[in-house]
Design a protein around this motif. Structure first.
Motif, PDB file in Angstrom:
ATOM      1  N   SER A 172     -28.952 -58.289 -27.717  1.00  0.00           N
ATOM      2  CA  SER A 172     -29.527 -56.223 -28.825  1.00  0.00           C
ATOM      3  C   SER A 172     -28.107 -55.667 -28.286  1.00  0.00           C
ATOM      4  O   SER A 172     -27.612 -55.751 -28.120  1.00  0.00           O
ATOM      5  N   ARG A 173     -28.506 -55.153 -30.188  1.00  0.00           N
ATOM      6  CA  ARG A 173     -27.520 -54.068 -29.919  1.00  0.00           C
ATOM      7  C   ARG A 173     -27.663 -52.772 -30.235  1.00  0.00           C
ATOM      8  O   ARG A 173     -29.469 -52.660 -30.176  1.00  0.00           O
ATOM      9  N   CYS A 174     -27.236 -51.322 -29.080  1.00  0.00           N
ATOM     10  CA  CYS A 174     -28.118 -51.056 -28.811  1.00  0.00           C
ATOM     11  C   CYS A 174     -28.236 -49.624 -30.490  1.00  0.00           C
ATOM     12  O   CYS A 174     -26.825 -49.640 -30.971  1.00  0.00           O
ATOM     13  N   ILE A 227     -14.041 -46.560 -20.307  1.00  0.00           N
ATOM     14  CA  ILE A 227     -15.427 -45.951 -19.590  1.00  0.00           C
ATOM     15  C   ILE A 227     -14.529 -44.898 -18.036  1.00  0.00           C
ATOM     16  O   ILE A 227     -14.914 -46.200 -17.429  1.00  0.00           O
ATOM     17  N   THR A 228     -15.086 -44.103 -17.789  1.00  0.00           N
ATOM     18  CA  THR A 228     -14.993 -43.243 -16.433  1.00  0.00           C
ATOM     19  C   THR A 228     -16.211 -42.414 -16.851  1.00  0.00           C
ATOM     20  O   THR A 228     -16.666 -41.980 -17.365  1.00  0.00           O
ATOM     21  N   GLY A 253     -13.073 -38.197 -28.514  1.00  0.00           N
ATOM     22  CA  GLY A 253     -12.040 -37.439 -29.221  1.00  0.00           C
ATOM     23  C   GLY A 253     -11.894 -38.480 -30.306  1.00  0.00           C
ATOM     24  O   GLY A 253     -12.295 -39.133 -30.834  1.00  0.00           O
ATOM     25  N   ASN A 254     -11.261 -37.581 -31.521  1.00  0.00           N
ATOM     26  CA  ASN A 254     -10.725 -37.633 -32.832  1.00  0.00           C
ATOM     27  C   ASN A 254     -11.893 -38.682 -33.396  1.00  0.00           C
ATOM     28  O   ASN A 254     -11.663 -39.541 -34.297  1.00  0.00           O
ATOM     29  N   ALA A 255     -13.185 -37.685 -32.599  1.00  0.00           N
ATOM     30  CA  ALA A 255     -14.132 -38.333 -34.187  1.00  0.00           C
ATOM     31  C   ALA A 255     -14.617 -39.203 -34.032  1.00  0.00           C
ATOM     32  O   ALA A 255     -15.212 -40.345 -34.449  1.00  0.00           O
ATOM     33  N   ARG A 256     -14.540 -40.441 -32.552  1.00  0.00           N
ATOM     34  CA  ARG A 256     -14.540 -41.372 -31.806  1.00  0.00           C
ATOM     35  C   ARG A 256     -15.727 -41.445 -30.931  1.00  0.00           C
ATOM     36  O   ARG A 256     -15.142 -40.130 -29.904  1.00  0.00           O
ATOM     37  N   HIS A 257     -16.770 -41.576 -30.455  1.00  0.00           N
ATOM     38  CA  HIS A 257     -17.743 -41.874 -29.887  1.00  0.00           C
ATOM     39  C   HIS A 257     -17.961 -43.279 -29.055  1.00  0.00           C
ATOM     40  O   HIS A 257     -17.824 -44.706 -29.276  1.00  0.00           O
ATOM     41  N   CYS A 258     -18.702 -42.731 -27.946  1.00  0.00           N
ATOM     42  CA  CYS A 258     -19.519 -44.163 -27.243  1.00  0.00           C
ATOM     43  C   CYS A 258     -20.784 -43.935 -26.675  1.00  0.00           C
ATOM     44  O   CYS A 258     -20.946 -43.704 -26.252  1.00  0.00           O
ATOM     45  N   HIS A 259     -21.272 -44.861 -27.658  1.00  0.00           N
ATOM     46  CA  HIS A 259     -22.993 -44.752 -27.128  1.00  0.00           C
ATOM     47  C   HIS A 259     -23.129 -46.076 -25.623  1.00  0.00           C
ATOM     48  O   HIS A 259     -22.934 -46.941 -25.845  1.00  0.00           O
ATOM     49  N   ILE A 260     -23.865 -45.193 -24.810  1.00  0.00           N
ATOM     50  CA  ILE A 260     -24.168 -46.428 -23.795  1.00  0.00           C
ATOM     51  C   ILE A 260     -25.968 -45.949 -23.873  1.00  0.00           C
ATOM     52  O   ILE A 260     -26.739 -45.376 -23.799  1.00  0.00           O
ATOM     53  N   VAL A 282     -26.153 -53.574 -20.191  1.00  0.00           N
ATOM     54  CA  VAL A 282     -26.194 -52.425 -20.487  1.00  0.00           C
ATOM     55  C   VAL A 282     -25.530 -52.540 -22.055  1.00  0.00           C
ATOM     56  O   VAL A 282     -24.239 -53.041 -21.712  1.00  0.00           O
ATOM     57  N   VAL A 283     -25.024 -51.494 -22.844  1.00  0.00           N
ATOM     58  CA  VAL A 283     -24.894 -52.037 -24.120  1.00  0.00           C
ATOM     59  C   VAL A 283     -23.470 -50.751 -24.343  1.00  0.00           C
ATOM     60  O   VAL A 283     -24.183 -49.670 -23.915  1.00  0.00           O
ATOM     61  N   PHE A 284     -22.382 -51.158 -23.741  1.00  0.00           N
ATOM     62  CA  PHE A 284     -21.288 -50.209 -24.938  1.00  0.00           C
ATOM     63  C   PHE A 284     -21.383 -49.711 -25.817  1.00  0.00           C
ATOM     64  O   PHE A 284     -20.116 -51.201 -26.667  1.00  0.00           O
ATOM     65  N   THR A 285     -21.197 -48.908 -27.311  1.00  0.00           N
ATOM     66  CA  THR A 285     -21.152 -49.113 -28.846  1.00  0.00           C
ATOM     67  C   THR A 285     -20.699 -47.994 -28.766  1.00  0.00           C
ATOM     68  O   THR A 285     -20.669 -46.960 -28.620  1.00  0.00           O
ATOM     69  N   PHE A 286     -18.709 -48.488 -29.942  1.00  0.00           N
ATOM     70  CA  PHE A 286     -18.212 -47.844 -30.000  1.00  0.00           C
ATOM     71  C   PHE A 286     -18.326 -47.488 -31.108  1.00  0.00           C
ATOM     72  O   PHE A 286     -18.490 -48.697 -32.267  1.00  0.00           O
ATOM     73  N   ASP A 287     -18.200 -45.922 -31.357  1.00  0.00           N
ATOM     74  CA  ASP A 287     -18.113 -45.473 -33.192  1.00  0.00           C
ATOM     75  C   ASP A 287     -17.568 -44.676 -33.362  1.00  0.00           C
ATOM     76  O   ASP A 287     -17.200 -43.595 -32.836  1.00  0.00           O
TER      77      ASP A 287
END
Length: 542
Positions: free
Chosen positions: A4-6, A39-40, A57-64, A107-112
């Motif tokens: 699955s994708r989060c 990720i820390t 930062g720089n308009a970049r996020h990671c959704h967990i 657990v899924v780490f999605t980079f946006d």
């Protein structure tokens, strides 16, 4: 199976800063590879729950977030929460797996937007499990493909912190690393296997750090490290192995085992040591036993019952046969006078040559470990043409020039220690010093590990790594890897008063690895070799 994708995280989720930096860091705390912390979790609040948003930062996020899959057609319980990690905070995935085979939570780490990881070649997950034994999957998505590494079976019972080192090519050689969208870590109930039966149930795993490293850019030592011998340790080790010899000449492999088992590989190691130590009576009795147990075609079976003097398995492993041929040759070269040794050696060598001819000429369908073992046997017997042809095959089929290491198999990118150490000794023997040093430095970067109590460090068997393998640590020292003097002291600190060595400081069984605190011939033999000489003394540059 698709993972699955989060979904996008809600606006109400707590956002906080993730420190992202590239630096020359110590891979596994020991190496020189450039690394990047993805990720820390040190800034996690105790109230943070799924979905979690990291502001990179720089308009970049990671959704967990979490996902699941089940053949039982029901949703599986799972949750994320911050806990104390090895260094600061960690993220814990608590789950309830049903008894359905192949059910999983993740657990899924999605980079946006998607992140560019093309400057790196390995993913490192600092993690710990719980006492419940299930399997792990690690996978990645780019913008088009999803790839999953082969399953790490039955590993989540590892209750101590340590790295899981995953080459990107082990996940998928055709991933587009410039546009990585997700990284996911799954706990799976894989109960359809005879080797390991997962437990399912309620448990958890925790992740302390998610990072990437560029091991191909590591610093490679300019020379081999020469260790200072310790004859007290080696003599005690040799005497302990002799104490395990049975009336029929065979050596009991594990002191703590209730069964009367003698593994062929251990007999070969013992014979080399008896020959080097001029323990002629022990050596002659062992040669007599090996001659009696040799098959008519020149091979030997893998394991024997020393009480009945019969094989307990029909399995024949080419690597064990090669080691036995090599040991018989060392026995003869060092003055052994059993008249049956030469005939047994030559029959074993003929069987090895036949296996090469069947494969065709290259052992390409075998793990590289067996091919390297066979090369040593042929080279020792001065079968130059066959050894040279096999060497060409090993390098062309198994050597990874980009990474500077041996693959575990022709298409198997999993990091494995013994193919680097025995392979490095082979390369050194044939004048390929630079390749040998690269192989050893890769092993140190990817496979260095500490024990569960952090009191002992050394080499693991394979990635993972899961815990210290004293046998593999001894092999690394024999090959002359960087840090060998310190590692030898780590080994000697574990040697028992009677000279024996445990297989590991820890007990662990999973992912094809068996680490045990039992005292055995193989770990004791490799302590002997590490603190004295051999078994490849002809091939090690000193």
């Amino acid at each position: 199976m698709l993972r699955s994708r989060c979904a996008s995280a809600s606006k109400g989720a707590i956002a906080f800063l993730i420190i992202v930096f590239a630096t020359l860091a110590l891979a596994q705390g020991m190496g020189t590879s450039p690394s990047l912390d993805l990720i820390t979790f040190d800034n996690l609040s105790l109230t943070d729950r799924e979905p979690i948003v990291y502001d990179m930062g720089n308009a970049r996020h990671c959704h967990i977030s979490t996902g699941f899959g089940s053949n039982c057609s029901k949703e599986l319980n799972r949750s994320l929460e911050p806990v104390e990690g090895r260094d600061g905070k960690a993220l814990q995935l608590t789950y309830s797996l049903d008894k359905c085979n192949n059910s999983y939570v993740e657990v899924v780490f999605t980079f946006d937007p998607p992140i560019d990881l093309s400057s790196y070649d390995h993913l490192v997950i600092d993690w710990r499990g719980n006492q419940t034994a299930n399997s792990l999957n690690v996978g990645m998505n780019d913008t088009e493909l999803q790839k999953i590494a082969p399953l790490y079976r039955h590993v989540t019972q590892k209750t101590w912190w340590g790295p899981l080192v995953v080459p990107f090519k082990y996940i998928g050689s055709d991933l587009n690393l410039t546009t990585v969208r997700t990284i996911f870590i799954s706990v799976k109930n894989d109960s359809n296997t005879t080797d390991y039966e997962d437990e399912g149930g309620v448990s958890n795993i925790a992740i302390d750090n998610l990072r990437v490293v560029n091991i191909s850019a590591r610093k490679v030592p300019s020379d081999f490290e020469v260790v200072k011998p310790d004859t007290n340790a080696s003599k005690a080790a040799a005497n302990w192995i002799a104490s395990q010899q049975q009336p029929n000449g065979l050596i009991k492999s594990w002191k703590d085992e209730i069964y009367a088992l003698a593994h062929l590989y251990d007999q070969a190691l013992a014979l080399i040591i008896f020959s080097q130590e001029n323990m002629s009576e022990n050596a002659t009795q062992l040669v007599d036993a090996l001659v009696k147990l040799q098959n008519g075609d020149g091979s030997w079976n893998k394991t024997f019952n020393y009480s009945t003097n019969k094989s307990v398995t029909d399995d024949i492993w080419i690597g064990d046969v090669a080691w036995t041929v090599y040991a018989l040759d060392r026995y003869i070269e060092l003055g052994g006078d059993n008249p049956l040794a030469e005939t047994a050696r030559d029959a074993g060598a003929k069987w090895l040559q036949g296996q090469i001819e069947l494969s065709p000429g290259c052992l390409q369908n075998r793990p590289v470990e067996g091919a390297i073992d066979t090369w040593w046997a042929l080279w020792a017997l001065d079968k130059t043409e066959e050894a040279d042809n096999l060497m060409d095959c090993i390098v062309s089929s198994y050597w990874d020039e980009e990474m500077g290491r041996f693959k575990a198999g022709k298409d198997d990118w999993k990091p494995v220690t013994d193919v680097q150490t025995w392979g490095a000794a082979m390369l050194t023997a044939t004048g390929e010093r630079e390749k040998a040093l690269r192989a050893l430095s890769y092993a140190r970067e990817a496979l260095s590990v500490s024990s569960s109590d952090s009191q002992v460090s050394g080499m693991g068997d394979q990635a993972g790594p899961w815990s210290v393998s004293n046998e593999c640590t001894g092999q690394y020292i024999v090959a002359g890897g960087e840090g060998s003097n310190q590692m030898l002291q780590e080994l000697i600190s574990q040697q028992r008063d009677d000279g024996a060595m445990p297989g590991s400081p820890d007990n662990f069984k999973g992912a094809g690895i068996w680490n045990t605190q039992w005292q055995g011939v193989a770990p004791t033999a490799w302590l002997y070799f590490a603190s004295n000489k051999g078994p490849f003394e002809q091939g090690i540059a000193k």
